[in-house]
Design an enzyme around this catalytic site. Structure first.
Site, mmCIF file in Angstrom:
data_model
loop_
_atom_site.group_PDB
_atom_site.id
_atom_site.type_symbol
_atom_site.label_atom_id
_atom_site.label_comp_id
_atom_site.label_asym_id
_atom_site.label_seq_id
_atom_site.Cartn_x
_atom_site.Cartn_y
_atom_site.Cartn_z
ATOM 1 N N VAL A 281 38.284 43.672 45.819
ATOM 2 C CA VAL A 281 39.634 43.676 44.545
ATOM 3 C C VAL A 281 39.973 42.434 44.535
ATOM 4 O O VAL A 281 40.578 42.047 43.577
ATOM 5 C CB VAL A 281 39.860 45.013 44.029
ATOM 6 C CG1 VAL A 281 38.860 45.802 43.620
ATOM 7 C CG2 VAL A 281 40.893 45.419 45.227
ATOM 8 N N GLU A 282 40.111 41.671 45.244
ATOM 9 C CA GLU A 282 40.928 40.373 45.731
ATOM 10 C C GLU A 282 40.248 39.771 46.514
ATOM 11 O O GLU A 282 39.940 40.415 47.825
ATOM 12 C CB GLU A 282 42.317 40.679 46.135
ATOM 13 C CG GLU A 282 43.130 41.223 44.679
ATOM 14 C CD GLU A 282 44.458 41.383 45.185
ATOM 15 O OE1 GLU A 282 45.476 40.322 45.720
ATOM 16 O OE2 GLU A 282 45.449 42.284 44.643
#
Ligand code: P53
Length: 477
Positions: A373-374
């Site tokens: 997610v990042e």
């Protein structure tokens, strides 16, 4: 072979780094509004310097950020143009509950996110929503001491119930706490905790008690999410990136292994539903008294997360050799330099293979689907005479990381749900507070001091990522 058909390609932002409008439509003050730029930021972030009021002479970049609050339609349209399947964003707690302990929510705040989710829906973009991305109401910090206080669990539960109920049918992917393991270090930024006036041992106790409260709150959030809508899927979110032993000296190996375990403590509880024995031993050996209430053990056991999400920027080095430890590289924590890897302008070491290592390790540990997610490169972009940014360095960074993720899927058999590149539009840096540290496919005209038109411009990487999504990750060069 290759990425699954429904792979969730997208990008990510966080409310405090994106929205600005910190006092608009009834929003209350949050801890993150009070992080200044400059030398003192680190001490404030770590909870070692108390700055509870806006102080003269400091600049607070989150107050206005990139004004996403008023410009989200334009931004989401650009994400849609790149073909985003998902958009990771966060809800600002103080838009919904300005003080944090109210029973009734602020309708204007609720309406705002409903509008944002509907805007995503218009383009078929699935929102992936972080409930707390470094975000605690200042009123709760001052009145209750933030997460050190058990009452926070109730306030947070009320907040979760409110958003799960209101956004039922609009949102199905949720993350509860962003980079939950950061709260033991960057305690004020991540959890509204300040420890400047505490003895070392007491500071440790407070942090672990607060950690327990967050873990209980996480389990309650999972429970509520599933009760309110069985379609909901909830993930934990950890700051990933393991420690490599500096050498084959077994002391370096054990040192690195133990450092990794400290980071995995939170996800171990969230994924497996119980405290790992190594943490209980630590509490016992160091005399850390963490209070459990009746029912906590069962609650944790019965409400584990559906998937594991994490941020990945770098790997770190573990060593007991003082000579080797001398050469360090920058990050929010200094760490020993890996001689095999290049570094970003901010000293973060670039290690695409480390993403594959992390994916394998997390899957072996939990056997649950993973979500990156990042991931991304913070760099200072310079527009050419036409205002265009040829960010080949960013394209190279991302292509190399996506290739390794693909190997993890194709060769290592790791189930990966999606990939949301961090800071898909330039936003304020969490670590440094700078605007100059840019991650985006979209350039935003704003500088470190807050000057600029806020105009959005596509970088070269915008078209590159669009093609990546179009080909479902098959064409990366
Ligand atoms: P920036 C380091 C420091 C602060 C937050 O970081 C961090 C990290 C990396 O572990 O975590 C995430 O903006 C965070 C984001 C943040 C991103 O890393 O300092 O979830 O909010 O922006 C990148 O370059």
């Amino acid at each position: 072979m290759g990425f699954p058909k429904k792979f969730l390609w997208g990008g990510a932002t966080a409310a405090n780094q994106y929205e600005g409008a910190y006092n608009v439509d009834g929003r209350g003050l949050a801890n993150v509004d009070l992080l200044p730029t400059g030398e003192d930021r680190r001490a404030v972030v770590f909870g070692e310097k108390k700055m509870f009021n806006f102080e003269d002479g400091y600049f607070y970049p989150a107050q206005n950020a990139i004004d996403g609050y008023h410009r989200y339609k334009e931004d989401i349209a650009l994400f849609a143009e790149m073909g985003f399947k998902t958009y990771r964003m966060s809800i600002s707690w103080t838009r919904i509950f300005p003080k944090g302990d109210e029973t009734e929510p602020n309708e204007k705040g609720l309406q705002y996110y409903e509008d944002v989710f509907k805007e995503c829906q218009k383009y078929g973009i699935e929102p992936l929503v972080t409930i707390s991305h470094f975000d605690t109401p200042m009123y709760l910090v001052e009145k209750y001491g933030s997460w050190r206080n058990r009452k926070m669990v109730d306030f947070f539960e009320n907040y979760c119930r409110t958003v799960f109920t209101r956004y039922k049918g609009l949102v199905k992917y949720w993350l509860v706490f962003n980079e939950i393991n950061m709260m033991l270090h960057a305690s004020f930024m991540a959890a509204g905790l300040y420890v400047e006036d505490l003895e070392e041992k007491e500071a440790k106790r407070v942090k672990f008690q607060a950690a327990h409260h967050e873990l209980v709150a996480n389990a309650l959030a999972v429970k509520l999410a599933h009760e309110i809508d069985p379609e909901n899927q909830v993930g934990c979110m950890l700051a990933g990136g393991k420690h490599y032993p500096y050498s084959c000296d077994p002391e370096d190996v054990i040192f690195s292994l133990l450092r990794d375990r400290e980071d995995y403590f939170f996800s171990d509880v969230q994924a497996r539903g119980e405290y790992p024995t190594y943490m209980l031993k630590k509490f016992e050996n160091e005399g850390i008294d963490v209070r459990f209430e009746e029912g906590d053990t069962e609650l944790l056991k019965e409400n584990t997360v559906d998937f594991i999400s994490f941020s990945y920027y770098l790997t770190r080095i573990g060593t007991v050799n003082p000579k080797a430890a001398e050469e360090t590289t920058g990050n929010i924590f200094n760490s020993v330099k890996n001689p095999y890897l290049p570094s970003s302008e901010w000293g973060w070491q670039i290690d695409p293979v480390g993403l594959r290592v992390t994916l394998i390790e997390l899957y072996d540990r939990y056997q649950k689907p993973l979500f990156v997610v990042e991931n991304g490169l913070g760099a200072s972009d310079t527009p050419d005479e036409n205002g265009y940014i040829e960010d080949d360095y960013r394209i190279e960074y991302m292509a190399n990381h996506i290739k390794e993720m693909k190997k993890a899927i194709d060769i290592d058999g790791v189930p990966v749900m999606g990939y949301t590149m961090w800071g898909c539009i330039d936003i304020v840096s969490a670590g440094s507070g700078e605007m100059k540290k840019r991650y985006g496919f979209i350039y935003v005209d704003r500088d470190n001091e807050g000057n600029g038109t806020l105009q959005r411009t596509k970088k070269k990487s915008f078209d590159w990522y669009k093609h990546v999504i179009e080909t479902n990750g098959e064409e990366l060069d």
